[in-house]
Write a protein that holds these residues in place. Sequence first.
Motif, PDB file in Angstrom:
ATOM      1  N   GLU A 159      10.605  14.772  43.701  1.00 17.43           N
ATOM      2  CA  GLU A 159      11.200  14.130  44.881  1.00 17.43           C
ATOM      3  C   GLU A 159      12.691  13.890  44.695  1.00 17.43           C
ATOM      4  OE1 GLU A 159       9.703  14.146  47.611  1.00 17.43           O
ATOM      5  OE2 GLU A 159       7.662  14.461  46.896  1.00 17.43           O
ATOM      6  N   GLU A 178      14.378  17.076  45.382  1.00 17.48           N
ATOM      7  CA  GLU A 178      14.367  17.362  46.817  1.00 17.48           C
ATOM      8  C   GLU A 178      15.400  16.523  47.566  1.00 17.48           C
ATOM      9  OE1 GLU A 178      10.259  17.081  48.010  1.00 17.48           O
ATOM     10  OE2 GLU A 178       9.717  18.822  46.792  1.00 17.48           O
ATOM     11  N   VAL A 179      15.648  15.294  47.102  1.00 14.52           N
ATOM     12  CA  VAL A 179      16.709  14.468  47.697  1.00 14.52           C
ATOM     13  C   VAL A 179      18.056  15.152  47.483  1.00 14.52           C
ATOM     14  CG1 VAL A 179      18.011  12.304  47.457  1.00 14.52           C
ATOM     15  CG2 VAL A 179      15.514  12.246  47.549  1.00 14.52           C
ATOM     16  N   ALA A 232      18.338  18.251  49.741  1.00 13.97           N
ATOM     17  CA  ALA A 232      18.497  17.871  51.148  1.00 13.97           C
ATOM     18  C   ALA A 232      19.905  17.335  51.406  1.00 13.97           C
ATOM     19  CB  ALA A 232      17.441  16.835  51.541  1.00 13.97           C
ATOM     20  N   ASP A 253      16.535  15.329  56.988  1.00 11.04           N
ATOM     21  CA  ASP A 253      15.822  15.840  55.809  1.00 11.04           C
ATOM     22  C   ASP A 253      16.051  14.925  54.605  1.00 11.04           C
ATOM     23  OD1 ASP A 253      14.967  17.959  57.346  1.00 11.04           O
ATOM     24  OD2 ASP A 253      16.334  19.425  56.438  1.00 11.04           O
ATOM     25  N   THR A 254      17.296  14.480  54.449  1.00  8.44           N
ATOM     26  CA  THR A 254      17.615  13.589  53.334  1.00  8.44           C
ATOM     27  C   THR A 254      16.878  12.269  53.470  1.00  8.44           C
ATOM     28  OG1 THR A 254      19.798  14.626  53.176  1.00  8.44           O
ATOM     29  CG2 THR A 254      19.502  12.545  52.019  1.00  8.44           C
ATOM     30  N   GLU A 257      13.253  12.805  52.467  1.00 12.62           N
ATOM     31  CA  GLU A 257      13.087  12.969  51.021  1.00 12.62           C
ATOM     32  C   GLU A 257      13.338  11.649  50.283  1.00 12.62           C
ATOM     33  OE1 GLU A 257      11.573  15.382  49.885  1.00 12.62           O
ATOM     34  OE2 GLU A 257      11.829  16.865  51.465  1.00 12.62           O
ATOM     35  N   ASP A 311      10.195   9.694  50.558  1.00 17.52           N
ATOM     36  CA  ASP A 311       9.205  10.185  49.600  1.00 17.52           C
ATOM     37  C   ASP A 311       9.498   9.680  48.187  1.00 17.52           C
ATOM     38  OD1 ASP A 311       7.952  11.591  51.632  1.00 17.52           O
ATOM     39  OD2 ASP A 311       8.794  13.534  51.060  1.00 17.52           O
ATOM     40  N   LEU A 312      10.774   9.703  47.814  1.00 17.27           N
ATOM     41  CA  LEU A 312      11.160   9.246  46.482  1.00 17.27           C
ATOM     42  C   LEU A 312      10.864   7.761  46.303  1.00 17.27           C
ATOM     43  CD1 LEU A 312      12.430   9.662  43.702  1.00 17.27           C
ATOM     44  CD2 LEU A 312      14.689   9.366  44.788  1.00 17.27           C
TER      45      LEU A 312
END
Length: 108
Positions: A43, A46-47, A50, A58-59, A62, A65-66
Amino acid sequence: MIDILRSEYETAVTRREQKQEGSYTCYLFEQGIDKILKKCGEECSEVIIAAKNGKKEDTVGELSDLIYHLAVLMANEGISVDDLEEEYMKRHAKEGNLKVFHQVDKNT
């Protein structure tokens, strides 16, 4: 922000204590620390991607999620939101907190 983290944390603690079939959070706890850490790392990456791509939505997704996976990590390790708040209070009280980084000689 602390309220969001506290909510995620409390949900994670509840799932850890009261198993719920089909729960992704319960699955993470069952798999253990290696799986939880792997997901935190994924995650985080992915941050970064993004944010680099420059799409705010998107950021934000993510980051959410983190934060969730970090809350699971905290619950797994017995680290409470109060523990984090206490640490932030200590850091906030410090002045002249600029870290000095070592210089790297890129020619060697």
